[in-house]
Design a protein around this motif. Sequence first.
Motif, PDB file in Angstrom:
ATOM      1  N   MET A   1       6.471  -6.436   5.555  1.00 11.72           N
ATOM      2  CA  MET A   1       5.998  -7.479   4.634  1.00 11.72           C
ATOM      3  C   MET A   1       6.851  -7.459   3.366  1.00 11.72           C
ATOM      4  O   MET A   1       7.129  -6.412   2.815  1.00 11.72           O
ATOM      5  CB  MET A   1       4.539  -7.195   4.297  1.00 11.72           C
ATOM      6  CG  MET A   1       3.898  -8.269   3.473  1.00 11.72           C
ATOM      7  SD  MET A   1       2.201  -7.817   3.029  1.00 11.72           S
ATOM      8  CE  MET A   1       1.451  -7.645   4.615  1.00 11.72           C
ATOM      9  N   ARG A   6       3.539  -9.945  -1.041  1.00 11.17           N
ATOM     10  CA  ARG A   6       2.554  -9.154  -1.761  1.00 11.17           C
ATOM     11  C   ARG A   6       2.046  -9.933  -2.981  1.00 11.17           C
ATOM     12  O   ARG A   6       0.892  -9.801  -3.359  1.00 11.17           O
ATOM     13  CB  ARG A   6       3.204  -7.830  -2.191  1.00 11.17           C
ATOM     14  CG  ARG A   6       2.244  -6.817  -2.709  1.00 11.17           C
ATOM     15  CD  ARG A   6       3.017  -5.536  -2.983  1.00 11.17           C
ATOM     16  NE  ARG A   6       2.209  -4.536  -3.638  1.00 11.17           N
ATOM     17  CZ  ARG A   6       1.295  -3.807  -3.063  1.00 11.17           C
ATOM     18  NH1 ARG A   6       1.008  -3.994  -1.812  1.00 11.17           N
ATOM     19  NH2 ARG A   6       0.632  -2.891  -3.742  1.00 11.17           N
ATOM     20  N   ALA A  46       7.380  -4.884  12.881  1.00 11.35           N
ATOM     21  CA  ALA A  46       6.740  -3.586  12.615  1.00 11.35           C
ATOM     22  C   ALA A  46       7.394  -2.452  13.396  1.00 11.35           C
ATOM     23  O   ALA A  46       7.297  -1.293  12.990  1.00 11.35           O
ATOM     24  CB  ALA A  46       5.256  -3.665  12.975  1.00 11.35           C
ATOM     25  N   LEU A 102      -2.796  -4.243  16.399  1.00  5.92           N
ATOM     26  CA  LEU A 102      -3.294  -4.916  15.190  1.00  5.92           C
ATOM     27  C   LEU A 102      -2.191  -5.828  14.670  1.00  5.92           C
ATOM     28  O   LEU A 102      -1.098  -5.356  14.347  1.00  5.92           O
ATOM     29  CB  LEU A 102      -3.662  -3.851  14.148  1.00  5.92           C
ATOM     30  CG  LEU A 102      -3.931  -4.318  12.724  1.00  5.92           C
ATOM     31  CD1 LEU A 102      -5.132  -5.260  12.677  1.00  5.92           C
ATOM     32  CD2 LEU A 102      -4.167  -3.114  11.814  1.00  5.92           C
ATOM     33  N   LEU A 104      -1.389  -9.741  12.492  1.00  5.04           N
ATOM     34  CA  LEU A 104      -1.851 -10.921  11.775  1.00  5.04           C
ATOM     35  C   LEU A 104      -0.646 -11.830  11.536  1.00  5.04           C
ATOM     36  O   LEU A 104       0.430 -11.325  11.150  1.00  5.04           O
ATOM     37  CB  LEU A 104      -2.473 -10.473  10.446  1.00  5.04           C
ATOM     38  CG  LEU A 104      -3.248 -11.496   9.647  1.00  5.04           C
ATOM     39  CD1 LEU A 104      -4.493 -11.970  10.406  1.00  5.04           C
ATOM     40  CD2 LEU A 104      -3.669 -10.894   8.307  1.00  5.04           C
ATOM     41  N   GLY A 110      -2.071 -10.068   3.488  1.00  4.27           N
ATOM     42  CA  GLY A 110      -2.125  -9.678   2.086  1.00  4.27           C
ATOM     43  C   GLY A 110      -3.406 -10.052   1.374  1.00  4.27           C
ATOM     44  O   GLY A 110      -3.563  -9.765   0.187  1.00  4.27           O
ATOM     45  N   GLY A 112      -6.575  -9.259   2.697  1.00  4.01           N
ATOM     46  CA  GLY A 112      -7.689  -8.410   3.116  1.00  4.01           C
ATOM     47  C   GLY A 112      -8.174  -8.666   4.538  1.00  4.01           C
ATOM     48  O   GLY A 112      -9.094  -8.000   5.005  1.00  4.01           O
ATOM     49  N   ARG A 115      -7.597  -5.563   6.786  1.00  7.39           N
ATOM     50  CA  ARG A 115      -8.645  -4.546   6.575  1.00  7.39           C
ATOM     51  C   ARG A 115      -9.947  -4.945   7.277  1.00  7.39           C
ATOM     52  O   ARG A 115     -10.622  -4.116   7.876  1.00  7.39           O
ATOM     53  CB  ARG A 115      -8.883  -4.369   5.061  1.00  7.39           C
ATOM     54  CG  ARG A 115      -9.959  -3.367   4.711  1.00  7.39           C
ATOM     55  CD  ARG A 115     -10.098  -3.223   3.200  1.00  7.39           C
ATOM     56  NE  ARG A 115      -9.042  -2.410   2.630  1.00  7.39           N
ATOM     57  CZ  ARG A 115      -9.164  -1.100   2.385  1.00  7.39           C
ATOM     58  NH1 ARG A 115     -10.299  -0.482   2.636  1.00  7.39           N
ATOM     59  NH2 ARG A 115      -8.167  -0.423   1.859  1.00  7.39           N
ATOM     60  N   ARG A 150       4.370   2.321   5.283  1.00  7.65           N
ATOM     61  CA  ARG A 150       3.331   1.527   4.619  1.00  7.65           C
ATOM     62  C   ARG A 150       2.040   1.552   5.423  1.00  7.65           C
ATOM     63  O   ARG A 150       0.951   1.700   4.871  1.00  7.65           O
ATOM     64  CB  ARG A 150       3.830   0.079   4.437  1.00  7.65           C
ATOM     65  CG  ARG A 150       2.916  -0.777   3.587  1.00  7.65           C
ATOM     66  CD  ARG A 150       3.492  -2.155   3.344  1.00  7.65           C
ATOM     67  NE  ARG A 150       3.522  -2.976   4.538  1.00  7.65           N
ATOM     68  CZ  ARG A 150       2.462  -3.614   5.034  1.00  7.65           C
ATOM     69  NH1 ARG A 150       1.291  -3.501   4.434  1.00  7.65           N
ATOM     70  NH2 ARG A 150       2.565  -4.353   6.113  1.00  7.65           N
ATOM     71  N   TRP A 154      -1.587   3.061   4.313  1.00  9.88           N
ATOM     72  CA  TRP A 154      -2.754   2.157   4.340  1.00  9.88           C
ATOM     73  C   TRP A 154      -3.883   2.778   5.158  1.00  9.88           C
ATOM     74  O   TRP A 154      -5.042   2.794   4.733  1.00  9.88           O
ATOM     75  CB  TRP A 154      -2.311   0.808   4.924  1.00  9.88           C
ATOM     76  CG  TRP A 154      -3.332  -0.276   4.884  1.00  9.88           C
ATOM     77  CD1 TRP A 154      -4.039  -0.719   3.797  1.00  9.88           C
ATOM     78  CD2 TRP A 154      -3.746  -1.092   5.989  1.00  9.88           C
ATOM     79  NE1 TRP A 154      -4.862  -1.747   4.174  1.00  9.88           N
ATOM     80  CE2 TRP A 154      -4.705  -2.010   5.496  1.00  9.88           C
ATOM     81  CE3 TRP A 154      -3.392  -1.154   7.324  1.00  9.88           C
ATOM     82  CZ2 TRP A 154      -5.317  -2.970   6.312  1.00  9.88           C
ATOM     83  CZ3 TRP A 154      -3.996  -2.113   8.141  1.00  9.88           C
ATOM     84  CH2 TRP A 154      -4.950  -3.000   7.627  1.00  9.88           C
ATOM     85  N   ARG A 157      -5.458   5.431   3.205  1.00  5.95           N
ATOM     86  CA  ARG A 157      -6.365   4.901   2.156  1.00  5.95           C
ATOM     87  C   ARG A 157      -7.714   4.503   2.761  1.00  5.95           C
ATOM     88  O   ARG A 157      -8.737   4.507   2.080  1.00  5.95           O
ATOM     89  CB  ARG A 157      -5.745   3.685   1.457  1.00  5.95           C
ATOM     90  CG  ARG A 157      -4.630   4.024   0.499  1.00  5.95           C
ATOM     91  CD  ARG A 157      -4.407   2.958  -0.559  1.00  5.95           C
ATOM     92  NE  ARG A 157      -3.981   1.662  -0.052  1.00  5.95           N
ATOM     93  CZ  ARG A 157      -2.749   1.351   0.334  1.00  5.95           C
ATOM     94  NH1 ARG A 157      -1.800   2.267   0.293  1.00  5.95           N
ATOM     95  NH2 ARG A 157      -2.458   0.137   0.750  1.00  5.95           N
TER      96      ARG A 157
END
Length: 193
Positions: A1, A6, A46, A102, A104, A110, A112, A115, A150, A154, A157
């Motif tokens: 990304m 961002r 990715a 996963l 998108l 960016g 949400g 998540r 990244r 993530w 987190r």
Amino acid sequence: MSDSMRDSPGTSPEAISISFPDVSSAGDADFVAALVDIVQVAYSEAEEGIFVPGYQRTNSAEVARLIRDGQLAVACLKEGMKPVGCIMVRIISPDRGNFGMLALDAAHRGGGVGRQLVLFAEGSCRDKGCTVMHLELLVPTTFNHGSKERMQAWYMRMGYRIVQLAQFGQGYPALAPLLAGPTEYRIFEKALA
Ligand SMILES: CC(C)(COP(=O)(O)OP(=O)(O)OC[C@H]1O[C@@H](n2cnc3c(N)ncnc32)[C@H](O)[C@@H]1OP(=O)(O)O)[C@@H](O)C(=O)NCCC(=O)NCCS
């Protein structure tokens, strides 16, 4: 990304509905093709440099099978119900859920929604009695892969921790010869509260 993405707000989770599509969607060629395209485009970025050129992360037969088996949750724009992302969700042992694939559409990142897809997968496995969520990350060891770094940050987190370094070839013997170079196959887990 990219950093410019961002700066963009992305698509808000409120504009999206996430569900396991009805099994009849497996026969909808346009729906399946849209998801294959989203996954292919996302993973070509990715997993750039990890697999030999020409490697395809998925195909229409696999996406249709995952839909039929109730293992592919899909994010659709509420307006028009256009598919924009997905996550594969499986139960891999009586207490363990797993997610993967996963992806998108870049136009919706960016904000949400990614998540929310992970939270949806976790909630679905929790509802089926799982106490642990499991995921795998394939990381090249000979160069720094920004997208994988990244993703790892993530996932951490979100509460995931590395529990094991596994052999990619043992889980995916047919794919191992398609690796472009040495990799580390990191297994992450998280307790589902
Ligand atoms: C993974 C993916 C679905 C996430 O979708 P998303 O909509 O961007 O996800 P979110 O907006 O919910 O979260 C993105 C996170 O990355 C962060 N982020 C976004 N852009 C970033 C950037 N350029 N650099 C660093 N972090 C960034 C956000 O702050 C957010 O972190 P937070 O949840 O802790 O705030 C999407 O990036 C994608 O399809 N990537 C390509 C496929 C892929 O990598 N799949 C996983 C293979 S292991």
